[in-house]
Design a protein around this motif. Structure first.
Motif, short mmCIF file in Angstrom:
data_model
loop_
_atom_site.label_atom_id
_atom_site.label_comp_id
_atom_site.label_asym_id
_atom_site.label_seq_id
_atom_site.Cartn_x
_atom_site.Cartn_y
_atom_site.Cartn_z
N TRP A 51 -5.60 12.40 -58.21
CA TRP A 51 -6.80 11.74 -58.77
C TRP A 51 -7.64 11.18 -57.62
CZ3 TRP A 51 -6.42 7.33 -63.02
CH2 TRP A 51 -7.60 7.34 -63.77
N ASP A 62 -11.47 12.23 -64.79
CA ASP A 62 -10.93 11.11 -65.56
C ASP A 62 -9.42 11.30 -65.69
OD1 ASP A 62 -13.55 10.35 -65.86
OD2 ASP A 62 -13.73 11.08 -67.93
N THR A 84 -0.50 2.92 -63.25
CA THR A 84 -1.61 3.84 -63.48
C THR A 84 -2.88 3.06 -63.85
OG1 THR A 84 -0.04 5.49 -64.28
CG2 THR A 84 -2.35 5.86 -64.80
N GLU A 85 -2.72 2.08 -64.74
CA GLU A 85 -3.89 1.29 -65.15
C GLU A 85 -4.44 0.50 -63.98
OE1 GLU A 85 -2.21 -0.74 -68.54
OE2 GLU A 85 -3.00 0.78 -69.93
N ALA A 88 -6.45 2.87 -61.78
CA ALA A 88 -7.74 3.20 -62.40
C ALA A 88 -8.71 2.03 -62.26
CB ALA A 88 -7.53 3.55 -63.87
N LEU A 93 -12.13 3.83 -62.35
CA LEU A 93 -12.07 5.16 -62.93
C LEU A 93 -11.74 5.08 -64.42
CD1 LEU A 93 -9.98 6.87 -60.12
CD2 LEU A 93 -12.44 7.05 -60.50
N LEU A 95 -9.74 5.94 -67.64
CA LEU A 95 -8.38 6.37 -67.98
C LEU A 95 -8.21 6.39 -69.50
CD1 LEU A 95 -5.37 6.91 -67.12
CD2 LEU A 95 -5.04 4.43 -67.25
#
Ligand code: Q46
Ligand code: ZN
Length: 299
Positions: A51, A62, A84-85, A88, A93, A95
């Motif tokens: 990513w 995305d 991951t959050e 982002a 970004l 998600l």
């Protein structure tokens, strides 16, 4: 990097990786700048790095995180979702998060148990659910292409397994790009030529926080065994993994691998329940049947 006869400092390494990735994306015709990419992110080093690279190269990418509901004593799913959050948010970004339990009533381990597709070893159910959900989100939200973080070690292990069993159908389909058709999104693997170690280095040098633990269900899998075997080979012959994979792609491209006309294209029809294409004769797709079985009340 003995396999490339190349040594780089941090600064140049962090330029080299995206530059190489950009080259592979073009070489294999994965996608264009105008296309919308959905990146499947798991919270691991490969998908987060992918990513990071795509955004750095200026692609519209995305993320999609699938909550599988796996604990394994390490709070695996929660922790990977948190990381991951965080990634982002830190990079501003977009998600998408899909929670399998909220969506279909049960987590992956419970689905595996209930559907009798693998108690204590839910990978078959998990793989099926991941493919289904990635494709569903890509289709419903209008993405052109689905990108996954498979690296060279992953691809070489799959290739090794398919070669050991001479699974011609799988061999003919394996590659950096799987073209979309009949409602299936195009799938691409921009990291397929990077060694796993290279992606680890990329993530660490960029300060990307990722989940170190593997999914607890990965332990003892065939693919891990194949990876170890290939690593032994690599130690004695630097570059062996890369050559194994690249020569395969070349042979496949030349049509030298098998006589392709024998490989039939399966007839596909839309699943009456979810609308995704399936080749299951006349009925619902394997995913919807699995969910259906899991939700039959037990007496
Ligand atoms: S996440 Fe799912 Fe993997 Fe875990 S349960 Fe198996 S398939 S090992 S990549
Ligand atoms: Zn279906």
């Amino acid at each position: 990097m003995r396999q490339h006869k190349l040594a780089l400092c941090k600064e140049h390494y962090l330029e080299w990786v995206p530059e190489q990735a950009g080259r592979f994306i073009k070489k294999y015709g994965m996608f264009e700048k105008s296309e919308k990419i959905l990146v499947a992110v798991s919270g691991g080093k490969d998908s987060l790095s992918l990513w990071h690279i795509l955004v750095k190269l200026g692609y519209q990418a995305d993320g999609l995180y699938l909550g599988l509901g796996i604990d394994g004593g390490v709070d695996y799913s929660h922790e990977s979702q948190r990381l991951t959050e965080r990634f982002a948010a830190a990079h501003n970004l977009k998600l998408h998060v899909v929670d399998v339990e909220k969506e279909y009533g049960h987590s992956i381990p419970v689905l595996a148990e209930k559907s009798h597709r693998g108690y204590g070893k839910p990978c078959a159910v998990c793989g099926l659910a991941k493919r289904h959900e990635m494709n569903r989100i890509a289709r419903d939200l209008g993405y052109d292409v689905l990108a996954t973080g498979h690296n060279l070690d992953d691809e070489a292990a799959v290739l090794f397994g398919n070669t050991l069993s001479w699974s011609s159908e799988y061999l003919l389909r394996q590659g950096p790009v799987l073209e979309g058709r009949d409602g299936l999104a195009r799938k691409v693997k921009p990291l397929c030529r990077f060694y796993e170690r290279e992606m680890t280095a990329y993530a660490i040098l960029n300060g990307i926080e990722y989940i170190y633990e593997e999914c607890p269900f990965a332990a003892g899998s065939q693919s891990i065994m194949y990876k170890e075997l290939l690593n032994q080979l690599e130690t004695n012959r630097p570059g062996a993994k890369l050559i194994f994979y690249l020569q395969f792609l070349e042979a496949r491209k030349r049509g030298d691998l098998f006589i392709e006309k024998n490989a039939q294209v399966l007839h596909m029809h839309p699943c009456p329940a979810c609308g995704q294409p399936t080749s299951a004769p006349g009925g619902e797709c394997s995913f919807c049947r699995m969910i259906g079985r899991a939700n039959i009340p037990q007496v």
